[in-house]
Design an enzyme around this catalytic site. Sequence first.
Site, PDB file in Angstrom:
ATOM      1  N   TRP A 190       0.862  -1.183   0.000  1.00  0.00           N
ATOM      2  CA  TRP A 190       0.000   0.000   0.000  1.00  0.00           C
ATOM      3  C   TRP A 190       0.898   1.233   0.000  1.00  0.00           C
ATOM      4  O   TRP A 190       1.898   1.278   0.721  1.00  0.00           O
ATOM      5  CB  TRP A 190      -0.929   0.041   1.227  1.00  0.00           C
ATOM      6  CG  TRP A 190      -1.581   1.391   1.304  1.00  0.00           C
ATOM      7  CD1 TRP A 190      -2.580   1.847   0.505  1.00  0.00           C
ATOM      8  CD2 TRP A 190      -1.205   2.484   2.158  1.00  0.00           C
ATOM      9  NE1 TRP A 190      -2.862   3.162   0.820  1.00  0.00           N
ATOM     10  CE2 TRP A 190      -2.040   3.572   1.810  1.00  0.00           C
ATOM     11  CE3 TRP A 190      -0.255   2.652   3.177  1.00  0.00           C
ATOM     12  CZ2 TRP A 190      -1.949   4.813   2.461  1.00  0.00           C
ATOM     13  CZ3 TRP A 190      -0.158   3.881   3.814  1.00  0.00           C
ATOM     14  CH2 TRP A 190      -1.007   4.944   3.455  1.00  0.00           C
ATOM     15  N   GLU A 231      -3.025  -2.872  -2.539  1.00  0.00           N
ATOM     16  CA  GLU A 231      -4.158  -2.266  -1.826  1.00  0.00           C
ATOM     17  C   GLU A 231      -4.410  -0.836  -2.305  1.00  0.00           C
ATOM     18  O   GLU A 231      -3.566   0.040  -2.134  1.00  0.00           O
ATOM     19  CB  GLU A 231      -3.863  -2.264  -0.320  1.00  0.00           C
ATOM     20  CG  GLU A 231      -4.948  -1.595   0.517  1.00  0.00           C
ATOM     21  CD  GLU A 231      -4.629  -1.555   2.005  1.00  0.00           C
ATOM     22  OE1 GLU A 231      -3.492  -1.896   2.392  1.00  0.00           O
ATOM     23  OE2 GLU A 231      -5.521  -1.165   2.787  1.00  0.00           O
ATOM     24  N   LYS A 233      -6.964   2.755  -2.506  1.00  0.00           N
ATOM     25  CA  LYS A 233      -7.863   3.493  -1.636  1.00  0.00           C
ATOM     26  C   LYS A 233      -8.398   4.717  -2.344  1.00  0.00           C
ATOM     27  O   LYS A 233      -7.976   5.056  -3.459  1.00  0.00           O
ATOM     28  CB  LYS A 233      -7.233   3.816  -0.285  1.00  0.00           C
ATOM     29  CG  LYS A 233      -6.200   4.918  -0.267  1.00  0.00           C
ATOM     30  CD  LYS A 233      -5.481   4.966   1.090  1.00  0.00           C
ATOM     31  CE  LYS A 233      -6.235   5.733   2.155  1.00  0.00           C
ATOM     32  NZ  LYS A 233      -5.412   5.928   3.376  1.00  0.00           N
ATOM     33  N   ASP A 264      -9.803  -3.004   1.431  1.00  0.00           N
ATOM     34  CA  ASP A 264      -9.884  -2.466   2.799  1.00  0.00           C
ATOM     35  C   ASP A 264     -11.252  -1.831   2.950  1.00  0.00           C
ATOM     36  O   ASP A 264     -11.651  -0.986   2.128  1.00  0.00           O
ATOM     37  CB  ASP A 264      -8.749  -1.445   2.995  1.00  0.00           C
ATOM     38  CG  ASP A 264      -8.718  -0.842   4.398  1.00  0.00           C
ATOM     39  OD1 ASP A 264      -9.776  -0.395   4.875  1.00  0.00           O
ATOM     40  OD2 ASP A 264      -7.629  -0.799   5.009  1.00  0.00           O
ATOM     41  N   HIS A 267     -11.766   1.973   2.544  1.00  0.00           N
ATOM     42  CA  HIS A 267     -11.161   2.664   1.403  1.00  0.00           C
ATOM     43  C   HIS A 267     -12.095   2.992   0.249  1.00  0.00           C
ATOM     44  O   HIS A 267     -11.652   3.151  -0.884  1.00  0.00           O
ATOM     45  CB  HIS A 267      -9.973   1.852   0.889  1.00  0.00           C
ATOM     46  CG  HIS A 267      -8.801   1.912   1.821  1.00  0.00           C
ATOM     47  ND1 HIS A 267      -7.558   1.438   1.502  1.00  0.00           N
ATOM     48  CD2 HIS A 267      -8.688   2.432   3.070  1.00  0.00           C
ATOM     49  CE1 HIS A 267      -6.734   1.632   2.514  1.00  0.00           C
ATOM     50  NE2 HIS A 267      -7.406   2.228   3.484  1.00  0.00           N
ATOM     51  N   HIS A 291      -8.695  -6.210   4.222  1.00  0.00           N
ATOM     52  CA  HIS A 291      -8.351  -5.444   5.406  1.00  0.00           C
ATOM     53  C   HIS A 291      -9.671  -5.066   6.034  1.00  0.00           C
ATOM     54  O   HIS A 291     -10.329  -4.121   5.598  1.00  0.00           O
ATOM     55  CB  HIS A 291      -7.540  -4.186   5.045  1.00  0.00           C
ATOM     56  CG  HIS A 291      -6.071  -4.415   5.069  1.00  0.00           C
ATOM     57  ND1 HIS A 291      -5.151  -3.404   4.908  1.00  0.00           N
ATOM     58  CD2 HIS A 291      -5.350  -5.547   5.274  1.00  0.00           C
ATOM     59  CE1 HIS A 291      -3.923  -3.921   5.003  1.00  0.00           C
ATOM     60  NE2 HIS A 291      -4.030  -5.203   5.207  1.00  0.00           N
ATOM     61  N   ASP A 299     -12.356   7.197   6.563  1.00  0.00           N
ATOM     62  CA  ASP A 299     -11.466   6.039   6.720  1.00  0.00           C
ATOM     63  C   ASP A 299     -10.753   6.119   8.068  1.00  0.00           C
ATOM     64  O   ASP A 299      -9.549   6.269   8.139  1.00  0.00           O
ATOM     65  CB  ASP A 299     -10.459   6.057   5.545  1.00  0.00           C
ATOM     66  CG  ASP A 299      -9.463   4.911   5.615  1.00  0.00           C
ATOM     67  OD1 ASP A 299      -9.823   3.852   6.153  1.00  0.00           O
ATOM     68  OD2 ASP A 299      -8.339   5.089   5.107  1.00  0.00           O
ATOM     69  N   ASP A 301     -10.479   3.922  10.620  1.00  0.00           N
ATOM     70  CA  ASP A 301      -9.839   2.750  11.219  1.00  0.00           C
ATOM     71  C   ASP A 301     -10.221   2.524  12.680  1.00  0.00           C
ATOM     72  O   ASP A 301      -9.355   2.277  13.522  1.00  0.00           O
ATOM     73  CB  ASP A 301      -8.306   2.821  11.039  1.00  0.00           C
ATOM     74  CG  ASP A 301      -7.895   2.664   9.588  1.00  0.00           C
ATOM     75  OD1 ASP A 301      -8.158   1.605   9.011  1.00  0.00           O
ATOM     76  OD2 ASP A 301      -7.338   3.627   9.008  1.00  0.00           O
ATOM     77  N   ASP A 331      -7.339  -4.323   9.949  1.00  0.00           N
ATOM     78  CA  ASP A 331      -6.600  -3.070   9.810  1.00  0.00           C
ATOM     79  C   ASP A 331      -7.348  -1.950  10.520  1.00  0.00           C
ATOM     80  O   ASP A 331      -8.218  -1.320   9.943  1.00  0.00           O
ATOM     81  CB  ASP A 331      -6.407  -2.732   8.323  1.00  0.00           C
ATOM     82  CG  ASP A 331      -5.523  -1.488   8.135  1.00  0.00           C
ATOM     83  OD1 ASP A 331      -4.948  -1.016   9.140  1.00  0.00           O
ATOM     84  OD2 ASP A 331      -5.416  -1.002   6.994  1.00  0.00           O
TER      85      ASP A 331
HETATM   86  C1  RNT Z   1      -3.828   2.772   4.760  1.00  0.00           C
HETATM   87  C2  RNT Z   1      -3.968   1.324   4.483  1.00  0.00           C
HETATM   88  C3  RNT Z   1      -2.861   0.452   5.008  1.00  0.00           C
HETATM   89  C4  RNT Z   1      -2.410   0.843   6.397  1.00  0.00           C
HETATM   90  C5  RNT Z   1      -1.412  -0.079   6.999  1.00  0.00           C
HETATM   91  C6  RNT Z   1      -0.762   0.501   8.197  1.00  0.00           C
HETATM   92  O1  RNT Z   1      -4.935   3.484   4.426  1.00  0.00           O
HETATM   93  O2  RNT Z   1      -5.195   0.854   4.969  1.00  0.00           O
HETATM   94  O3  RNT Z   1      -3.244  -0.872   4.949  1.00  0.00           O
HETATM   95  O4  RNT Z   1      -3.491   0.954   7.267  1.00  0.00           O
HETATM   96  O5  RNT Z   1      -0.517  -0.467   6.046  1.00  0.00           O
HETATM   97 ZN    ZN Z   2      -5.523  -1.290   4.864  1.00  0.00          ZN
END
Ligand code: RNT
Ligand code: ZN
Length: 424
Positions: A190, A231, A233, A264, A267, A291, A299, A301, A331
């Site tokens: 990523w 990955e 986003k 993810d 994302h 993820h 986003d 998390d 994640d």
């Molecule tokens: C970032 C991505 C990625 C990170 C990690 C730390 O938006 O989701 O996966 O969260 O690599």
């Molecule tokens: Zn991620």
Amino acid sequence: MANHPTEKQINDAYSSARERYAQLGVNTDAALAALSGIAISLHCWQGDDVGGFEAPGGELTGGIAATGNYPGKARTADELRRDLDLTYSLIPGKHRLALHAIYLEADRKIERDAVQPEHFAGWADWAKAKGHGLDFNPTLFSHPMAASGMTLASYDAGVRKFWIDHCIASRKIGEYFGKTLGTPCVTNIWIPDGYKDTPVDRKTPRALLKESLDAILAEKINPKYNLDAVEGKLFGLGAESYTVGSHEFYLSYAVANQVLLCLDSGHFHPTETISDKISSVLLYLDEILLHVSRGVRWDSDHVVILSDDLQAITQEVVRGDYINRVHIGLDFFDASINRVAAWTIGTRAALRGLLMALLEPIAQLRALEVEGDFTGRLALLEETKGLPWGAVWDYHCLRQEVPVGNAYMSEIRSYEKRELAKRA
Ligand code: RNT
Ligand code: ZN
């Protein structure tokens, strides 16, 4: 403790749940056997707010942010492993760990383009001793060479080369993990590359990214040892207007090059879900990485909980018979609560979501759908939400010798006093 069920209560509740499910044609023992076979990849970075152990450690950049300052974050790899040992002991099943390159162990500064398997030998030894598979991520943020906001898509050939070399070195570490542990490592790329404001050239950075990825993946590595994932986003903090590695970019790249796509859940646009993407993508790819995260308004998390969004994901994985083709990674990074609890709550939620999906009366639901009885389908889907899946979960935890209910909190609280409080 009086507020937790006794073994007899758990066993009795399970027997009646098992009968109830049998009436619907669902075998709870088979569901638990399937659940026991699923390894979730916990993300090391929840343990220290994506800090890592580089010397000197830098500020977190790349448009991602951990907010909060709950005491007790791991400062060394040994502390992080101790926190993880406790976490795994509170979760039923055998699970994996996803590392980032900044979690290396070395007695001097190692540049990112020079990371070697030996810098992760401590992790591999630990994983081997404890029976965990390992996954890996090159770290293309929190570094002076990423200060411009561009890495693999930079206009500066020197910057691109540095990060290409880092990603190549990372794949070799993945290969080493796979060889050492006997289970393939998913190495997930990523990058944060993007622009805060509207660019006039959306094309060239994407062409550069494609070229960089081609260079990184040029050397074939046996998929028995390492699997590559990419990955995408939608946006990051400070990269609101343009992300080079968008979903369309990586979906196309993954299909064209047959690498894994990482989806993810944070994302995409807030009402867009990854659950609806799985069945499309897996027509064109052998395997994918998830993820699993929880975005709140953006986003963000947040810790994964048993939300509708999570259930939709786990239902897709199970209904599509994709358990062996979907690598489930987590994640999220919440620094405002106990970090061991964050891992435990999030992973248990993911497993509970999987169990609920495994307990669906899927044969009946499918039959209703094929017959066109959408009323019956809706009624049965609503009914399943009230079925005694919690009794099946409790029984699973009991049998796997992990705390039942939120009894894990007393272990986390005593660890907090015994260990975390000492980390000033
Ligand atoms: C970032 C991505 C990625 C990170 C990690 C730390 O938006 O989701 O996966 O969260 O690599
Ligand atoms: Zn991620």
